[in-house]
Design an enzyme around this catalytic site. Structure first.
Site, PDB file in Angstrom:
ATOM      1  N   GLY A 204     -26.562  -0.136   3.725  1.00  0.00           N
ATOM      2  CA  GLY A 204     -25.761   0.721   2.842  1.00  0.00           C
ATOM      3  C   GLY A 204     -26.025   0.424   1.379  1.00  0.00           C
ATOM      4  O   GLY A 204     -25.637  -0.620   0.877  1.00  0.00           O
TER       5      GLY A 204
ATOM      6  N   VAL B  81     -21.440  -0.236  -4.091  1.00  0.00           N
ATOM      7  CA  VAL B  81     -21.488  -1.702  -4.089  1.00  0.00           C
ATOM      8  C   VAL B  81     -22.855  -2.197  -3.621  1.00  0.00           C
ATOM      9  O   VAL B  81     -23.451  -3.088  -4.238  1.00  0.00           O
ATOM     10  CB  VAL B  81     -20.388  -2.297  -3.176  1.00  0.00           C
ATOM     11  CG1 VAL B  81     -20.450  -3.818  -3.195  1.00  0.00           C
ATOM     12  CG2 VAL B  81     -19.012  -1.824  -3.611  1.00  0.00           C
TER      13      VAL B  81
ATOM     14  N   GLY C 189     -24.858   2.055  -1.356  1.00  0.00           N
ATOM     15  CA  GLY C 189     -23.934   2.894  -2.107  1.00  0.00           C
ATOM     16  C   GLY C 189     -23.508   2.201  -3.386  1.00  0.00           C
ATOM     17  O   GLY C 189     -24.269   1.424  -3.976  1.00  0.00           O
TER      18      GLY C 189
ATOM     19  N   LYS D 211       0.851  -1.190   0.000  1.00  0.00           N
ATOM     20  CA  LYS D 211       0.000   0.000   0.000  1.00  0.00           C
ATOM     21  C   LYS D 211       0.882   1.233   0.000  1.00  0.00           C
ATOM     22  O   LYS D 211       1.956   1.227   0.614  1.00  0.00           O
ATOM     23  CB  LYS D 211      -0.863   0.010   1.271  1.00  0.00           C
ATOM     24  CG  LYS D 211      -2.125   0.812   1.140  1.00  0.00           C
ATOM     25  CD  LYS D 211      -3.227  -0.004   0.500  1.00  0.00           C
ATOM     26  CE  LYS D 211      -4.510   0.781   0.355  1.00  0.00           C
ATOM     27  NZ  LYS D 211      -5.599  -0.024  -0.176  1.00  0.00           N
TER      28      LYS D 211
HETATM   29  N1  LIG Z   1     -16.153  -0.130  -4.048  1.00  0.00           N
HETATM   30  C1  LIG Z   1     -15.561  -1.314  -4.049  1.00  0.00           C
HETATM   31  O1  LIG Z   1     -15.277  -1.901  -5.100  1.00  0.00           O
HETATM   32  C2  LIG Z   1     -15.243  -1.977  -2.734  1.00  0.00           C
HETATM   33  C3  LIG Z   1     -14.366  -3.063  -2.731  1.00  0.00           C
HETATM   34  C4  LIG Z   1     -14.109  -3.723  -1.526  1.00  0.00           C
HETATM   35  C5  LIG Z   1     -14.699  -3.274  -0.349  1.00  0.00           C
HETATM   36  N2  LIG Z   1     -15.536  -2.192  -0.384  1.00  0.00           N
HETATM   37  C6  LIG Z   1     -16.150  -1.760   0.883  1.00  0.00           C
HETATM   38  O2  LIG Z   1     -17.563  -1.825   0.762  1.00  0.00           O
HETATM   39  C7  LIG Z   1     -18.161  -0.788   1.542  1.00  0.00           C
HETATM   40  C8  LIG Z   1     -19.043   0.070   0.642  1.00  0.00           C
HETATM   41  O3  LIG Z   1     -18.252   0.608  -0.393  1.00  0.00           O
HETATM   42  P1  LIG Z   1     -18.892   1.540  -1.512  1.00  0.00           P
HETATM   43  O4  LIG Z   1     -17.844   1.715  -2.542  1.00  0.00           O
HETATM   44  O5  LIG Z   1     -20.236   1.033  -1.880  1.00  0.00           O
HETATM   45  O6  LIG Z   1     -19.042   2.897  -0.684  1.00  0.00           O
HETATM   46  P2  LIG Z   1     -20.146   4.033  -0.890  1.00  0.00           P
HETATM   47  O7  LIG Z   1     -19.613   5.214  -0.130  1.00  0.00           O
HETATM   48  O8  LIG Z   1     -20.487   4.201  -2.315  1.00  0.00           O
HETATM   49  O9  LIG Z   1     -21.439   3.446  -0.152  1.00  0.00           O
HETATM   50  C9  LIG Z   1     -21.589   3.404   1.229  1.00  0.00           C
HETATM   51  C10 LIG Z   1     -23.080   3.624   1.522  1.00  0.00           C
HETATM   52  O10 LIG Z   1     -23.291   3.400   2.910  1.00  0.00           O
HETATM   53  C11 LIG Z   1     -24.149   4.434   3.395  1.00  0.00           C
HETATM   54  N3  LIG Z   1     -23.929   4.544   4.837  1.00  0.00           N
HETATM   55  C12 LIG Z   1     -22.959   5.203   5.503  1.00  0.00           C
HETATM   56  N4  LIG Z   1     -23.129   5.063   6.821  1.00  0.00           N
HETATM   57  C13 LIG Z   1     -24.217   4.281   6.997  1.00  0.00           C
HETATM   58  C14 LIG Z   1     -24.873   3.749   8.118  1.00  0.00           C
HETATM   59  N5  LIG Z   1     -24.473   4.019   9.355  1.00  0.00           N
HETATM   60  N6  LIG Z   1     -25.954   2.972   7.918  1.00  0.00           N
HETATM   61  C15 LIG Z   1     -26.382   2.679   6.671  1.00  0.00           C
HETATM   62  N7  LIG Z   1     -25.808   3.167   5.565  1.00  0.00           N
HETATM   63  C16 LIG Z   1     -24.735   3.952   5.728  1.00  0.00           C
HETATM   64  C17 LIG Z   1     -23.756   5.642   2.585  1.00  0.00           C
HETATM   65  O11 LIG Z   1     -24.788   6.623   2.598  1.00  0.00           O
HETATM   66  C18 LIG Z   1     -23.554   5.026   1.214  1.00  0.00           C
HETATM   67  O12 LIG Z   1     -24.755   4.973   0.464  1.00  0.00           O
HETATM   68  C19 LIG Z   1     -17.006  -0.026   2.193  1.00  0.00           C
HETATM   69  O13 LIG Z   1     -16.751  -0.597   3.459  1.00  0.00           O
HETATM   70  C20 LIG Z   1     -15.841  -0.326   1.268  1.00  0.00           C
HETATM   71  O14 LIG Z   1     -14.601  -0.229   1.929  1.00  0.00           O
HETATM   72  C21 LIG Z   1     -15.825  -1.541  -1.540  1.00  0.00           C
END
Ligand SMILES: NC(=O)c1ccc[n+]([C@@H]2O[C@H](COP(=O)([O-])OP(=O)(O)OC[C@H]3O[C@@H](n4cnc5c(N)ncnc54)[C@H](O)[C@@H]3O)[C@@H](O)[C@H]2O)c1
Length: 351
Positions: free
Chosen positions: A182, A186, A184, A80
């Site tokens: 959540g 993913v 978001g 990293k």
């Molecule tokens: N994007 C990727 O490809 C990827 C890969 C591996 C792991 N992740 C992990 O997956 C998770 C989501 O990633 P993402 O890219 O979708 O992020 P994102 O920021 O697009 O989505 C997160 C969502 O969670 C919501 N949220 C925040 N706090 C909350 C709560 N207390 N209760 C309910 N909802 C809440 C936000 O409003 C948002 O809609 C993260 O932990 C990230 O590290 C993502």
């Protein structure tokens, strides 16, 4: 803990520092383990209170990348980069920083391959790419892997299918009730896939627009963010923040499976033990959410979407192997996932 002690406790590895007074670059590259191949890991660009904090973050995250790559059978190690973000930064200074960062990455001769992470964007990675070939995800318009979220979601879906097979003895998600925390990047893609496969959804998000979309487009039932973990369902899918499984939420869980996209779902190791004790099947986070890494890693050999999805689909088999062994050894699934990685890399389990 002293930094060397901390690095040793994580079984490092090399930690490289780069300073460049002309551009103000202060970067750390933590190379955890290269036994399986060159390290892949994003470059984080955020403000840190101290160099020690930044180094710890690079160490912790670099180790995590080794485990994620190894459990996914990728020919890569883990590393990293962290760049300490200055308080004030013009666009031009930002460009100079990432140029110098590109030179730094190049000087490592391909042992570390960088990509986007918190605080960096495609443009930063494009700038670094002018000075090094050891970059992934730099140009989505030129046929590179693009947004990883849909592939991460696909991998999580495959992991959920494996969990349903193992725990519920079912080959289909028809009628399986999933509580998604959540919606978001993913979480929404995952919810859409689950909906298309006939699952029943309950959802929560702090963003009301995301919830409304889930209700309108996917027929989901909405609950408050404080109630989502306690929904009486088959699967609780944390897809928001880390630490979703903690003392408070454990008390309310009514699911039989925890399987979602979020990183660091267990607040502490003992919470994995408690899930195991209660007979709740946990899909280890770094194994089930590896689709994004699997996807971007395909660029290293020439990106092909079909191959990336086929490789991501193997998360199903990876999960079943973890679940089977956890069952036969009567140990938490997160312990077993770590053991599979450690036996591969260090020749023995470390916990
Ligand atoms: N994007 C990727 O490809 C990827 C890969 C591996 C792991 N992740 C992990 O997956 C998770 C989501 O990633 P993402 O890219 O979708 O992020 P994102 O920021 O697009 O989505 C997160 C969502 O969670 C919501 N949220 C925040 N706090 C909350 C709560 N207390 N209760 C309910 N909802 C809440 C936000 O409003 C948002 O809609 C993260 O932990 C990230 O590290 C993502």
């Amino acid at each position: 803990m002293d930094l060397f002690e901390y690095a040793n406790s994580l079984n490092f590895g090399e930690v490289l520092f780069k300073t460049d007074p002309a551009t103000g670059l202060q970067a750390i590259v933590a190379l955890h383990n290269l036994k399986q191949g060159p390290a892949i890991g994003g470059c984080r660009f955020i403000e840190y209170p101290s160099t020690a904090e930044a180094t710890r973050d690079a160490l912790r995250l670099g180790r995590g990348m080794t485990y994620k790559a190894a459990i996914s059978n990728l020919p890569h190690g883990g590393g990293k980069a962290v760049i300490m973000r200055p308080k004030h930064l013009s666009e031009e200074q930002r460009e100079r920083l990432f140029e110098e960062f590109g030179r730094f990455v190049d000087s490592l001769g391909g042992r570390y391959i960088t990509c986007e992470d918190s605080g960096t964007n495609v443009n930063d990675i494009n700038v670094a790419h002018r000075f090094t070939d050891h970059v992934l995800g730099y140009d989505p318009d030129a046929g590179s892997s693009g947004d990883p979220s849909p592939v991460t979601a696909y991998g999580v879906r495959r992991g959920i299918e494996a969990a349903v097979k193992f725990k519920l003895g079912r080959d289909s998600l028809e009628g399986v009730h999933v509580a998604v925390q959540g919606l978001g990047a993913v979480g929404f893609c995952l919810a859409r896939e689950l909906h298309e496969l006939g699952a029943t959804l309950t959802v929560a998000d702090i963003n009301p627009a995301a919830v409304e979309r889930g209700v309108n487009e996917l027929g989901a039932t909405a609950v408050s963010v404080d109630a989502i973990h306690a929904v009486d369902c088959d699967i609780y899918a944390p897809c928001a923040l880390g630490g979703a499984i903690n003392d408070t939420t454990l008390a309310g869980l009514q699911c039989t499976i925890v399987a979602g996209a979020a990183n660091n779902q267990l607040l502490e190791d003992r919470h994995g033990e408690e899930l195991h004790r209660r007979g709740i099947l946990y899909a280890p986070d770094y194994a089930i959410n590896a689709g994004g890494l699997i996807n971007v890693a395909q660029e290293y050999v020439g990106y092909d979407r079909e191959r990336a999805l086929a490789k991501t689909s193997e998360i199903y088999e990876t999960m079943l192997a973890i679940f089977d062994r956890a069952g036969s050894e009567d140990l938490p699934t997160d312990v077993i996932a770590d053991r599979i990685v450690e036996e591969k890399i260090f020749g023995k389990a470390l916990r």
